[in-house]
Design a protein around this motif. Structure first.
Motif, PDB file in Angstrom:
ATOM      1  N   GLN A  82      48.167  26.545 -54.934  1.00  0.00           N
ATOM      2  CA  GLN A  82      49.251  25.640 -54.981  1.00  0.00           C
ATOM      3  C   GLN A  82      50.652  26.218 -54.770  1.00  0.00           C
ATOM      4  N   SER A  83      50.817  27.436 -55.209  1.00  0.00           N
ATOM      5  CA  SER A  83      51.968  28.250 -55.102  1.00  0.00           C
ATOM      6  C   SER A  83      52.422  28.415 -53.527  1.00  0.00           C
ATOM      7  N   HIS A  84      51.423  28.312 -52.592  1.00  0.00           N
ATOM      8  CA  HIS A  84      51.683  28.499 -51.440  1.00  0.00           C
ATOM      9  C   HIS A  84      52.148  27.378 -50.409  1.00  0.00           C
ATOM     10  N   GLY A  85      51.984  26.359 -51.298  1.00  0.00           N
ATOM     11  CA  GLY A  85      52.651  24.999 -50.782  1.00  0.00           C
ATOM     12  C   GLY A  85      51.579  24.000 -50.355  1.00  0.00           C
ATOM     13  N   TYR A  86      50.305  24.189 -50.914  1.00  0.00           N
ATOM     14  CA  TYR A  86      49.292  23.216 -50.534  1.00  0.00           C
ATOM     15  C   TYR A  86      48.974  22.470 -51.819  1.00  0.00           C
ATOM     16  N   ALA A  87      48.619  21.206 -51.690  1.00  0.00           N
ATOM     17  CA  ALA A  87      47.955  20.165 -52.742  1.00  0.00           C
ATOM     18  C   ALA A  87      46.589  20.312 -52.557  1.00  0.00           C
ATOM     19  N   ILE A  88      45.731  20.380 -53.655  1.00  0.00           N
ATOM     20  CA  ILE A  88      44.453  20.499 -53.677  1.00  0.00           C
ATOM     21  C   ILE A  88      43.976  19.084 -53.876  1.00  0.00           C
ATOM     22  N   GLU A  89      42.826  18.972 -53.085  1.00  0.00           N
ATOM     23  CA  GLU A  89      42.257  17.638 -52.715  1.00  0.00           C
ATOM     24  C   GLU A  89      40.801  17.644 -53.478  1.00  0.00           C
ATOM     25  N   ASP A  90      40.172  18.825 -53.193  1.00  0.00           N
ATOM     26  CA  ASP A  90      38.719  18.823 -53.779  1.00  0.00           C
ATOM     27  C   ASP A  90      38.289  20.545 -54.203  1.00  0.00           C
ATOM     28  N   VAL A  91      37.575  20.569 -55.155  1.00  0.00           N
ATOM     29  CA  VAL A  91      37.245  21.968 -55.530  1.00  0.00           C
ATOM     30  C   VAL A  91      35.583  22.106 -55.711  1.00  0.00           C
ATOM     31  N   THR A  92      35.021  23.288 -55.314  1.00  0.00           N
ATOM     32  CA  THR A  92      33.682  23.224 -55.685  1.00  0.00           C
ATOM     33  C   THR A  92      33.494  24.752 -56.183  1.00  0.00           C
ATOM     34  N   THR A  93      32.578  25.189 -57.053  1.00  0.00           N
ATOM     35  CA  THR A  93      32.540  26.548 -57.371  1.00  0.00           C
ATOM     36  C   THR A  93      31.121  26.815 -57.405  1.00  0.00           C
ATOM     37  N   ARG A  94      30.969  28.064 -57.308  1.00  0.00           N
ATOM     38  CA  ARG A  94      29.220  28.563 -57.162  1.00  0.00           C
ATOM     39  C   ARG A  94      29.476  29.790 -58.192  1.00  0.00           C
ATOM     40  N   GLU A  95      28.196  29.789 -59.206  1.00  0.00           N
ATOM     41  CA  GLU A  95      28.135  30.752 -60.221  1.00  0.00           C
ATOM     42  C   GLU A  95      27.387  31.563 -59.430  1.00  0.00           C
ATOM     43  N   ALA A  96      27.610  32.873 -60.180  1.00  0.00           N
ATOM     44  CA  ALA A  96      26.900  34.128 -59.695  1.00  0.00           C
ATOM     45  C   ALA A  96      25.527  34.082 -59.689  1.00  0.00           C
ATOM     46  N   ASP A  97      24.789  34.698 -58.923  1.00  0.00           N
ATOM     47  CA  ASP A  97      23.252  34.581 -59.151  1.00  0.00           C
ATOM     48  C   ASP A  97      22.891  36.219 -59.064  1.00  0.00           C
ATOM     49  N   LEU A  98      21.541  36.272 -58.927  1.00  0.00           N
ATOM     50  CA  LEU A  98      20.699  37.530 -59.229  1.00  0.00           C
ATOM     51  C   LEU A  98      21.225  38.520 -58.003  1.00  0.00           C
ATOM     52  N   GLU A  99      21.333  38.091 -56.703  1.00  0.00           N
ATOM     53  CA  GLU A  99      21.694  38.395 -55.479  1.00  0.00           C
ATOM     54  C   GLU A  99      23.109  39.172 -55.759  1.00  0.00           C
ATOM     55  N   ASP A 100      23.924  38.549 -56.273  1.00  0.00           N
ATOM     56  CA  ASP A 100      25.412  38.969 -56.618  1.00  0.00           C
ATOM     57  C   ASP A 100      25.145  40.292 -57.539  1.00  0.00           C
ATOM     58  N   VAL A 101      24.472  40.345 -58.390  1.00  0.00           N
ATOM     59  CA  VAL A 101      24.448  41.332 -59.310  1.00  0.00           C
ATOM     60  C   VAL A 101      23.788  42.612 -58.594  1.00  0.00           C
ATOM     61  N   PHE A 102      22.542  42.312 -57.954  1.00  0.00           N
ATOM     62  CA  PHE A 102      21.794  43.120 -57.298  1.00  0.00           C
ATOM     63  C   PHE A 102      22.600  44.113 -56.228  1.00  0.00           C
ATOM     64  N   VAL A 103      23.524  43.429 -55.566  1.00  0.00           N
ATOM     65  CA  VAL A 103      24.448  44.220 -54.512  1.00  0.00           C
ATOM     66  C   VAL A 103      25.499  44.794 -55.300  1.00  0.00           C
ATOM     67  N   GLN A 104      25.946  44.144 -56.304  1.00  0.00           N
ATOM     68  CA  GLN A 104      26.987  44.882 -57.171  1.00  0.00           C
ATOM     69  C   GLN A 104      26.720  46.175 -57.791  1.00  0.00           C
ATOM     70  N   LEU A 105      25.268  46.343 -58.125  1.00  0.00           N
ATOM     71  CA  LEU A 105      24.698  47.449 -58.842  1.00  0.00           C
ATOM     72  C   LEU A 105      24.258  48.632 -57.916  1.00  0.00           C
ATOM     73  N   THR A 106      23.781  48.126 -56.730  1.00  0.00           N
ATOM     74  CA  THR A 106      23.101  48.948 -55.879  1.00  0.00           C
ATOM     75  C   THR A 106      23.882  49.200 -54.764  1.00  0.00           C
ATOM     76  N   GLY A 107      24.894  48.641 -54.534  1.00  0.00           N
ATOM     77  CA  GLY A 107      25.861  48.675 -53.411  1.00  0.00           C
ATOM     78  C   GLY A 107      25.294  48.300 -52.130  1.00  0.00           C
ATOM     79  N   ALA A 108      24.071  47.599 -52.252  1.00  0.00           N
ATOM     80  CA  ALA A 108      23.463  46.867 -50.926  1.00  0.00           C
ATOM     81  C   ALA A 108      24.336  45.798 -50.398  1.00  0.00           C
ATOM     82  N   GLY A 109      24.072  45.413 -49.141  1.00  0.00           N
ATOM     83  CA  GLY A 109      24.783  44.392 -48.357  1.00  0.00           C
ATOM     84  C   GLY A 109      25.501  44.741 -47.496  1.00  0.00           C
TER      85      GLY A 109
END
Length: 356
Positions: free
Chosen positions: A329-356
């Protein structure tokens, strides 16, 4: 349908002990482990692990002159709890197959110890092998044998008397009884995978290890295999699973260990492991076309995926979702819709092993 748990795991809690129990009576598997487990249960104490790995080391000889030996396992230690589905994950070459082959008796450990159902693999290899069934990734049975002959031969290797063999019940449990007299080479891919599971269970082991069981198979076959495995687990069989399909591991496994470069880098309950992920993703739809991605220090990545839609990956240790939206919003945009995605096992696997 056949009760697969009682067919292939008659030792499991609540069922008759079948020939596994008789092996105990005749000294095949009698070291007091099951009696001790029952006593602990009655006292409300935790049970001994199905598998115990302690400081396991495997060093392969130097591949050539002037080259150092290859250290495949570097002091790995963890326990596999009884009665659950345990995931063993890691990139290619991490040491998973070496560890499984040590448990199966196909590879000799360099140092450390491993126990299967209370039996040390070095001091009591015969009972250790009787306590585990291995389902390899490769198809390993004679293509000119029938499914019935495959199971009969495997039972013979374990010294199971013909009167105590369960070949018919096993084939019915894995829905292959109608193919009992067909050559194994004529079976479909899914049938061959189910036959491998039946083959691993001919001696009614309390532990089943599946090495990449769904590699290269279609979605329907994958679903059928997991139904079969969860049926086994529901009836008391401890399952150890290696897979590169991380969404499967997240859905099926109670606990997961991750190995990388021969070292154990994680060993936690699945939900706790997934909770280690630092990054979250929020997709924001704004009121006008974006001039480009918005980048801030707290953002790991920002990408314009549609003219008015921005996807932001951020470090939850540095910012909250509310702060991310405030920055947009501070960049001058009004927000019309928001969706979020929680982390999953793949995110943790990549984070721990450096894969991807």
């Amino acid at each position: 349908r056949a009760d697969i748990g009682r067919t292939v795991a008659p030792h499991a809690a609540g069922g008759d002990h079948g020939h596994f129990g008789r092996w105990q009576t005749h000294g095949w598997a009698d070291n007091g482990f099951d009696r001790a487990a029952q006593e602990l249960r009655s006292r409300g104490m935790s049970m001994p692990p199905a598998i115990r790995i302690d400081n396991l080391v495997k060093e392969y000889a130097s591949p050539g002159p002037g080259e150092p030996p290859k250290l495949a396992l570097k002091g790995v230690s963890f326990d596999v709890p009884q009665g659950g589905i345990f995931g063993l994950l890691g990139p290619n070459g991490a040491g998973k197959s070496t560890l499984i082959n040590i448990l199966a008796g196909l590879v000799r450990k360099t140092d450390g110890s491993a126990e299967i159902w209370g039996f040390d693999i070095g001091e009591n290899p015969r009972n250790a092998k009787r306590s585990i069934g291995i389902v390899p990734q490769e198809i390993v049975f004679d293509p000119f044998f029938t499914p019935f002959e495959v199971l009969e031969n495997q039972a013979g290797f374990y010294g199971i008397p013909k009167s105590e063999r369960r070949s018919e019940e096993l084939l019915k449990a894995v829905h292959l009884w109608d193919k009992r007299d067909a050559y194994a080479r004529t079976l479909s891919g899914g049938m061959k995978r189910r036959l491998l599971i039946a083959k691993a269970m001919v001696h009614s082991p309390p532990i089943l290890v599946l090495d990449e069981p769904t590699a290269g198979v279609d979605v329907e076959l994958r679903r059928q295999l997991w139904e079969l495995v969860t049926d086994l687990n529901r009836e008391g069989v401890t399952v150890v699973l290696t897979t590169h399909y991380l969404e499967e591991a997240e859905q099926l496994c109670d606990r997961i260990a991750i190995i990388n470069h021969g070292e154990l880098i994680a060993d936690k309950p699945t939900r706790e492991l997934v909770g280690m992920a630092r990054e979250k993703i929020v997709a924001v739809t704004v009121d006008k076309d974006l001039g480009g991605p918005i980048m801030e220090e707290a953002f790991t990545k920002a990408e314009v995926i549609e003219p008015r839609r921005l996807e932001i990956t951020y470090d939850r240790d540095k910012a909250s979702a509310g702060q991310v939206l405030a920055i947009v919003q501070s960049h001058g945009y009004a927000i019309e819709d928001v969706t979020t995605r929680e982390a999953d096992l793949e995110d943790v696997f990549v984070q721990l092993t450096g894969a991807g």
